[in-house]
Design a protein around this motif. Structure first.
Motif, PDB file in Angstrom:
ATOM      1  N   LEU A  71       0.825  -1.209   0.000  1.00 59.96           N
ATOM      2  CA  LEU A  71       0.000   0.000   0.000  1.00 59.96           C
ATOM      3  C   LEU A  71       0.861   1.261   0.000  1.00 59.96           C
ATOM      4  N   GLY A  72       1.870   1.283   0.871  1.00 56.50           N
ATOM      5  CA  GLY A  72       2.720   2.463   0.979  1.00 56.50           C
ATOM      6  C   GLY A  72       3.593   2.685  -0.234  1.00 56.50           C
ATOM      7  N   ASN A  73       3.969   1.598  -0.909  1.00 62.67           N
ATOM      8  CA  ASN A  73       4.866   1.684  -2.066  1.00 62.67           C
ATOM      9  C   ASN A  73       4.126   2.088  -3.338  1.00 62.67           C
ATOM     10  N   ILE A  74       2.911   1.549  -3.534  1.00 66.27           N
ATOM     11  CA  ILE A  74       2.174   1.813  -4.774  1.00 66.27           C
ATOM     12  C   ILE A  74       1.420   3.137  -4.716  1.00 66.27           C
ATOM     13  N   ILE A  75       0.853   3.456  -3.542  1.00 63.87           N
ATOM     14  CA  ILE A  75       0.147   4.728  -3.394  1.00 63.87           C
ATOM     15  C   ILE A  75       1.175   5.817  -3.097  1.00 63.87           C
ATOM     16  N   GLY A  76       1.291   6.755  -4.023  1.00 59.19           N
ATOM     17  CA  GLY A  76       2.319   7.784  -3.891  1.00 59.19           C
ATOM     18  C   GLY A  76       1.954   8.892  -2.915  1.00 59.19           C
ATOM     19  N   LEU A  77       2.811   9.886  -2.859  1.00 58.59           N
ATOM     20  CA  LEU A  77       2.603  11.047  -1.985  1.00 58.59           C
ATOM     21  C   LEU A  77       1.436  11.891  -2.510  1.00 58.59           C
ATOM     22  N   ASP A  78       0.802  12.629  -1.601  1.00 56.98           N
ATOM     23  CA  ASP A  78      -0.222  13.569  -2.070  1.00 56.98           C
ATOM     24  C   ASP A  78       0.448  14.848  -2.547  1.00 56.98           C
ATOM     25  N   GLU A  79      -0.355  15.842  -2.958  1.00 61.26           N
ATOM     26  CA  GLU A  79       0.202  17.068  -3.537  1.00 61.26           C
ATOM     27  C   GLU A  79       1.048  17.869  -2.558  1.00 61.26           C
ATOM     28  N   LYS A  80       0.884  17.592  -1.265  1.00 55.47           N
ATOM     29  CA  LYS A  80       1.691  18.288  -0.249  1.00 55.47           C
ATOM     30  C   LYS A  80       2.870  17.448   0.223  1.00 55.47           C
ATOM     31  N   GLY A  81       3.065  16.298  -0.395  1.00 55.33           N
ATOM     32  CA  GLY A  81       4.205  15.453  -0.042  1.00 55.33           C
ATOM     33  C   GLY A  81       3.963  14.525   1.131  1.00 55.33           C
ATOM     34  N   ASN A  82       2.700  14.356   1.554  1.00 54.13           N
ATOM     35  CA  ASN A  82       2.390  13.470   2.675  1.00 54.13           C
ATOM     36  C   ASN A  82       2.371  12.007   2.236  1.00 54.13           C
ATOM     37  N   LYS A  83       2.919  11.129   3.086  1.00 55.32           N
ATOM     38  CA  LYS A  83       2.799   9.690   2.850  1.00 55.32           C
ATOM     39  C   LYS A  83       1.399   9.221   3.220  1.00 55.32           C
ATOM     40  N   PHE A  84       0.962   8.129   2.577  1.00 51.96           N
ATOM     41  CA  PHE A  84      -0.382   7.618   2.812  1.00 51.96           C
ATOM     42  C   PHE A  84      -0.525   6.969   4.183  1.00 51.96           C
ATOM     43  N   LEU A  85       0.503   6.257   4.646  1.00 52.79           N
ATOM     44  CA  LEU A  85       0.396   5.491   5.886  1.00 52.79           C
ATOM     45  C   LEU A  85       1.357   5.963   6.961  1.00 52.79           C
ATOM     46  N   HIS A  86       0.919   5.793   8.197  1.00 56.21           N
ATOM     47  CA  HIS A  86       1.799   5.879   9.364  1.00 56.21           C
ATOM     48  C   HIS A  86       1.893   4.464   9.929  1.00 56.21           C
ATOM     49  N   THR A  87       3.070   3.896   9.988  1.00 51.81           N
ATOM     50  CA  THR A  87       3.219   2.536  10.520  1.00 51.81           C
ATOM     51  C   THR A  87       4.201   2.531  11.684  1.00 51.81           C
ATOM     52  N   GLY A  88       3.818   1.806  12.744  1.00 55.37           N
ATOM     53  CA  GLY A  88       4.683   1.626  13.903  1.00 55.37           C
ATOM     54  C   GLY A  88       4.886   0.151  14.182  1.00 55.37           C
ATOM     55  N   ARG A  89       5.592  -0.171  15.242  1.00 55.92           N
ATOM     56  CA  ARG A  89       5.882  -1.575  15.547  1.00 55.92           C
ATOM     57  C   ARG A  89       4.615  -2.354  15.907  1.00 55.92           C
ATOM     58  N   SER A  90       3.693  -1.693  16.610  1.00 55.99           N
ATOM     59  CA  SER A  90       2.498  -2.415  17.065  1.00 55.99           C
ATOM     60  C   SER A  90       1.206  -1.919  16.441  1.00 55.99           C
ATOM     61  N   HIS A  91       1.252  -0.704  15.841  1.00 55.55           N
ATOM     62  CA  HIS A  91       0.031  -0.123  15.286  1.00 55.55           C
ATOM     63  C   HIS A  91       0.288   0.464  13.895  1.00 55.55           C
ATOM     64  N   CYS A  92      -0.805   0.723  13.166  1.00 54.47           N
ATOM     65  CA  CYS A  92      -0.703   1.393  11.872  1.00 54.47           C
ATOM     66  C   CYS A  92      -2.010   2.144  11.602  1.00 54.47           C
ATOM     67  N   LYS A  93      -1.919   3.156  10.757  1.00 52.44           N
ATOM     68  CA  LYS A  93      -3.108   3.943  10.428  1.00 52.44           C
ATOM     69  C   LYS A  93      -2.860   4.752   9.167  1.00 52.44           C
ATOM     70  N   ILE A  94      -3.922   5.328   8.632  1.00 50.91           N
ATOM     71  CA  ILE A  94      -3.800   6.245   7.504  1.00 50.91           C
ATOM     72  C   ILE A  94      -3.372   7.611   8.038  1.00 50.91           C
ATOM     73  N   ASN A  95      -2.451   8.231   7.344  1.00 53.22           N
ATOM     74  CA  ASN A  95      -1.990   9.566   7.714  1.00 53.22           C
ATOM     75  C   ASN A  95      -3.172  10.532   7.617  1.00 53.22           C
ATOM     76  N   GLU A  96      -3.534  11.122   8.742  1.00 56.15           N
ATOM     77  CA  GLU A  96      -4.716  12.000   8.775  1.00 56.15           C
ATOM     78  C   GLU A  96      -4.532  13.257   7.933  1.00 56.15           C
ATOM     79  N   ASN A  97      -3.286  13.591   7.581  1.00 58.78           N
ATOM     80  CA  ASN A  97      -3.021  14.765   6.742  1.00 58.78           C
ATOM     81  C   ASN A  97      -3.032  14.449   5.254  1.00 58.78           C
ATOM     82  N   TYR A  98      -3.118  13.159   4.928  1.00 55.16           N
ATOM     83  CA  TYR A  98      -3.079  12.765   3.524  1.00 55.16           C
ATOM     84  C   TYR A  98      -4.402  13.128   2.848  1.00 55.16           C
TER      85      TYR A  98
END
Length: 380
Positions: A71-98
């Motif tokens: 998901l993170g590799n195929i879905i590119g940055l938005d127009e402001k340069g935000n990544k689509f995902l935030h991933t951590g060791r135990s949790h993950c979510k969609i970047n709320e700024n994307y």
């Protein structure tokens, strides 16, 4: 811009390019989970229990890592340069700024209490292109499959709220034709909903179509009692009897005016031999050339007629019994004759097929339409 559609066939576009096929079914399912829970971080173990319940711990973790990477590799940055995902060791979510668009996000955020325009509501209405994650089912993923069913129910409830809001706004504008169209769509979703049936009666009355209201109620009551085994509510019955008990003399005057103002339609039909339903199909062709039958029949009834008429073909073709097709057509003619004076010419009637002959005899008996008599093609 990322544009995601989960209602109907899943579709994912990035900067106008369709990237749907780059993802497998589990990746799309993971994406749906992340978007449905976009306001919070999802526990990795919880996701694994949803999508890979039979995997070993290491295998489940690997599967999740790989799908998140995809998901993170195929879905590119938005127009402001935000990544689509935030991933951590135990949790993950969609970047709320994307910045992205998603049909289920727009629909989930709708509230019937908000001040919203007809145009915006119609945009939301168009997003309902099918069920949530249509066709998705994963073996042994019981929790996820149950979640799909739950979400489908939630989106159906939202659709009902959106359509009812639209009816209210169109009613304010006295656009009763649109109200009727949307209420028929609602009846397809909730065929035994008395509140929707009552609104239909009210709209028909406001639009000056009292006879259509009575016909609708008769049909609704029959289905309601057959399915539920009880009579409609007192409120609905009262509305029906109010419609029926209008001043008789006034009704006679109205009927005379209606008869004078009826639109006259000449339908030239023909028979070619013992091909089952041929004349009926040809007769229906002539009707739909001049009249939008969606105004008079519900979706399922039109689907059934699609079995005998290619111009009404829809997905999921079925083979309804002859009596159902004939009853639907009789219902259609009963409603059409409220507004139209149908005159039918039948060419080569001696070649009419057996089922069509039965139908023809019934509409003659009910006196729904007039027949044009010719020297060699007289219909008594």
């Amino acid at each position: 811009m990322l544009d995601i559609k989960f209602l109907g066939k899943v579709k994912i576009e990035y900067d106008g390019i369709d990237i749907t096929d780059k993802f497998g079914a589990k990746t799309k399912a993971l994406l749906s989970l992340l978007i449905l829970n976009k306001a919070k971080s999802l526990n990795r173990e919880k996701i694994i229990s949803y999508l890979w319940p039979d995997s070993t711990e290491d295998s489940g973790k690997f599967n999740l890592r790989f799908n998140l990477w995809q998901l993170g590799n195929i879905i590119g940055l938005d127009e402001k340069g935000n990544k689509f995902l935030h991933t951590g060791r135990s949790h993950c979510k969609i970047n709320e700024n994307y910045n992205y668009i998603c049909d289920i996000v727009d629909i989930k955020t709708f509230s019937s209490k908000e001040n919203i325009s007809i145009e915006k509501l119609e945009e939301l209405r168009k997003k309902f292109d099918g069920e949530f994650l249509e066709g998705f089912y994963f073996k042994n993923c019981d929790d996820f499959n149950e979640n799909i069913i739950l979400e489908r129910s939630c989106f159906e409830e939202q659709k009902i709220k959106i359509l009812l809001k639209l009816v209210s706004l169109y009613e304010i504008e006295n656009n009763f034709e649109k109200c009727s169209e949307i209420l028929k769509e609602l009846i397809n979703i909730e065929p035994y909903d008395e509140e929707i049936a009552l609104r239909m009666l009210e709209i028909y009355e406001k639009n000056g179509k009292r006879r259509l209201a009575i016909l609708f109620y008769d049909d609704f009551k029959k289905k309601f009692m057959t399915f539920l085994g009880i009579s409609p509510s007192e409120e609905l019955e009262k509305k029906y009897f109010d419609l029926k008990s209008k001043d008789i003399s006034k009704e006679k005057i109205e009927n005379k005016i209606v008869n004078i103002n009826k639109i006259e339609l000449l339908l030239e039909t023909h028979c070619i031999g013992e091909i089952k339903y041929y004349w009926i199909s040809n007769f229906l062709d002539k009707i739909i050339e001049k009249i939008n039958i969606n105004d008079y029949l519900i979706e399922n009834e039109i689907k059934d007629l699609g079995y005998i008429n290619i111009n009404l073909f829809t997905d999921g073709l079925i083979n309804p019994p002859d009596i159902r097709i004939i009853n639907i057509l009789l219902k259609l003619l009963e409603k059409l004759t409220v507004e139209y004076n149908l005159i039918v010419k039948v060419i080569q009637i001696e070649k009419i097929d057996y089922i069509s002959k039965i139908f023809l005899e019934e509409i003659q008996r009910k006196n729904f339409i007039s027949f044009l008599k010719e020297k060699e093609h007289i219909i008594n």
